[in-house]
Write an enzyme that holds these catalytic residues in place. Structure first.
Site, PDB file in Angstrom:
ATOM      1  N   ASP A  17      46.270-119.601  12.446  1.00  0.00           N
ATOM      2  CA  ASP A  17      46.961-118.406  11.951  1.00  0.00           C
ATOM      3  C   ASP A  17      48.043-117.958  12.939  1.00  0.00           C
ATOM      4  O   ASP A  17      47.923-118.207  14.143  1.00  0.00           O
ATOM      5  CB  ASP A  17      45.916-117.291  11.756  1.00  0.00           C
ATOM      6  N   ASN A  65      46.744-118.990  -0.903  1.00  0.00           N
ATOM      7  CA  ASN A  65      48.128-119.003  -0.386  1.00  0.00           C
ATOM      8  C   ASN A  65      49.177-119.174  -1.488  1.00  0.00           C
ATOM      9  O   ASN A  65      50.362-118.929  -1.262  1.00  0.00           O
ATOM     10  CB  ASN A  65      48.319-120.103   0.675  1.00  0.00           C
TER      11      ASN A  65
HETATM   12  C1  FPP Z   1      48.889-119.036   8.613  1.00  0.00           C
HETATM   13  O1  FPP Z   1      49.885-118.363   9.349  1.00  0.00           O
HETATM   14  C2  FPP Z   1      49.292-120.407   8.477  1.00  0.00           C
HETATM   15  C3  FPP Z   1      49.504-121.066   7.311  1.00  0.00           C
HETATM   16  C4  FPP Z   1      49.297-120.471   5.988  1.00  0.00           C
HETATM   17  C5  FPP Z   1      49.994-122.454   7.297  1.00  0.00           C
HETATM   18  C6  FPP Z   1      49.355-123.300   8.333  1.00  0.00           C
HETATM   19  C7  FPP Z   1      50.148-124.520   8.519  1.00  0.00           C
HETATM   20  C8  FPP Z   1      50.355-125.100   9.718  1.00  0.00           C
HETATM   21  C9  FPP Z   1      49.814-124.593  10.981  1.00  0.00           C
HETATM   22  C10 FPP Z   1      51.156-126.335   9.813  1.00  0.00           C
HETATM   23  C11 FPP Z   1      50.351-127.582   9.644  1.00  0.00           C
HETATM   24  C12 FPP Z   1      50.228-127.885   8.212  1.00  0.00           C
HETATM   25  C13 FPP Z   1      50.164-129.118   7.673  1.00  0.00           C
HETATM   26  C14 FPP Z   1      50.089-129.245   6.220  1.00  0.00           C
HETATM   27  C15 FPP Z   1      50.205-130.366   8.440  1.00  0.00           C
HETATM   28  P1  FPP Z   1      50.638-117.168   8.662  1.00  0.00           P
HETATM   29  O2  FPP Z   1      51.844-117.685   8.001  1.00  0.00           O
HETATM   30  O3  FPP Z   1      49.670-116.434   7.773  1.00  0.00           O
HETATM   31  O4  FPP Z   1      51.017-116.310   9.918  1.00  0.00           O
HETATM   32  P2  FPP Z   1      51.073-114.717   9.988  1.00  0.00           P
HETATM   33  O5  FPP Z   1      49.666-114.228   9.753  1.00  0.00           O
HETATM   34  O6  FPP Z   1      51.523-114.486  11.391  1.00  0.00           O
HETATM   35  O7  FPP Z   1      52.041-114.273   8.950  1.00  0.00           O
END
Ligand code: FPP
Length: 237
Positions: A17, A65
């Site tokens: 996250d 998501n």
């Molecule tokens: C949550 O952070 C993260 C995600 C929904 C995507 C996770 C993906 C990766 C770490 C890249 C690797 C993926 C693959 C398919 C190889 P957020 O966007 O919710 O962050 P925030 O809470 O700070 O907004």
């Protein structure tokens, strides 16, 4: 950190996250945060392999998501391909067994094809089992298992009285993976968010403020150190 095999968590799961927050802090687009997250993931797999972790499972896209803005969903859908392009060969050459768990019905056919091909190509690898949870939800997984069990009971493939926790586990997406020993979540969010609900029944939970793109080897060492201090009793004394 004690690197002795029986002291290390056999199966680590990570809720990656904080990509969005990382990007925002730098005035960048959220997508750039996700891109950076892919690189952090690759470094983490390498490091886990180096220290002898047998199973690593990461949460890359949840069944919830899809409710994000279309532009972000479209980008997140491209990440597995970006990841495979960069890291496919290394996985094949270095004994990484690759799997994807989650629903498959909403993913594009060409992505599914690439995933399937690599799953087959790495089938014999057992240096580290790396699993990407993509369009994955813990509740969805359990409902899906219950439906498959109902069909098998109806078709007399299994008897209802034989159904126990072990047999149920065989109907989960993670049937080939052991239960999770250590669950790590980055970005200071203290919740599970529908990740591996069954498999974390007795996991040690570790939460860190570090944002996923900033997660480094020392952060994993700290999580494992903390894990090794815990007294795991599994309901016993
Ligand atoms: C949550 O952070 C993260 C995600 C929904 C995507 C996770 C993906 C990766 C770490 C890249 C690797 C993926 C693959 C398919 C190889 P957020 O966007 O919710 O962050 P925030 O809470 O700070 O907004």
């Amino acid at each position: 950190m004690d690197n002795t095999k029986d002291k290390l968590p056999k199966h680590i799961a990570i809720i990656m996250d904080g990509n969005g927050t990382w990007a925002k802090k730098r005035g960048l687009s959220r997508n750039l945060g996700h891109r950076k997250g892919v690189q952090t993931l690759i470094n983490t797999i390498k490091y886990c392999q180096q220290i002898g972790i047998e199973y690593l499972t990461v949460f890359a896209f949840s069944t919830e998501n899809w409710s994000r803005p279309k532009e972000e969903v479209d980008y997140l859908m491209k990440l597995p391909e970006q990841f495979l392009e960069t890291y496919r060969k290394t996985m094949c050459d270095n004994g990484v067994r690759f799997r994807v768990i989650g629903r498959k019905d909403n993913l594009k056919a060409d992505l599914l094809k690439k995933i399937k091909e690599l799953e087959i190509e790495t089938e014999e690898n057992n240096n580290i089992h790396f699993t990407l949870a993509f369009d994955y939800g813990g509740k969805d997984e359990i409902v899906n298992a219950a439906k498959k069990i109902a069909i098998d009971v109806k078709e007399n493939k299994i008897k209802l009285e034989d159904l126990d926790e072990n047999l149920f586990y065989h109907y989960l997406y993670t049937k080939d993976l052991p239960m999770v020993d250590l669950l790590i979540r980055t970005s200071n969010q203290i919740r599970i968010s529908n990740f591996m609900l069954w498999q974390i029944a007795y996991s040690e939970l570790y939460f860190t403020d570090t944002l996923w793109p900033d997660f480094r080897r020392r952060d994993l060492d700290k999580a494992i150190d903390e894990y090794q201090k815990r007294n795991r009793r599994f309901g016993g004394l």
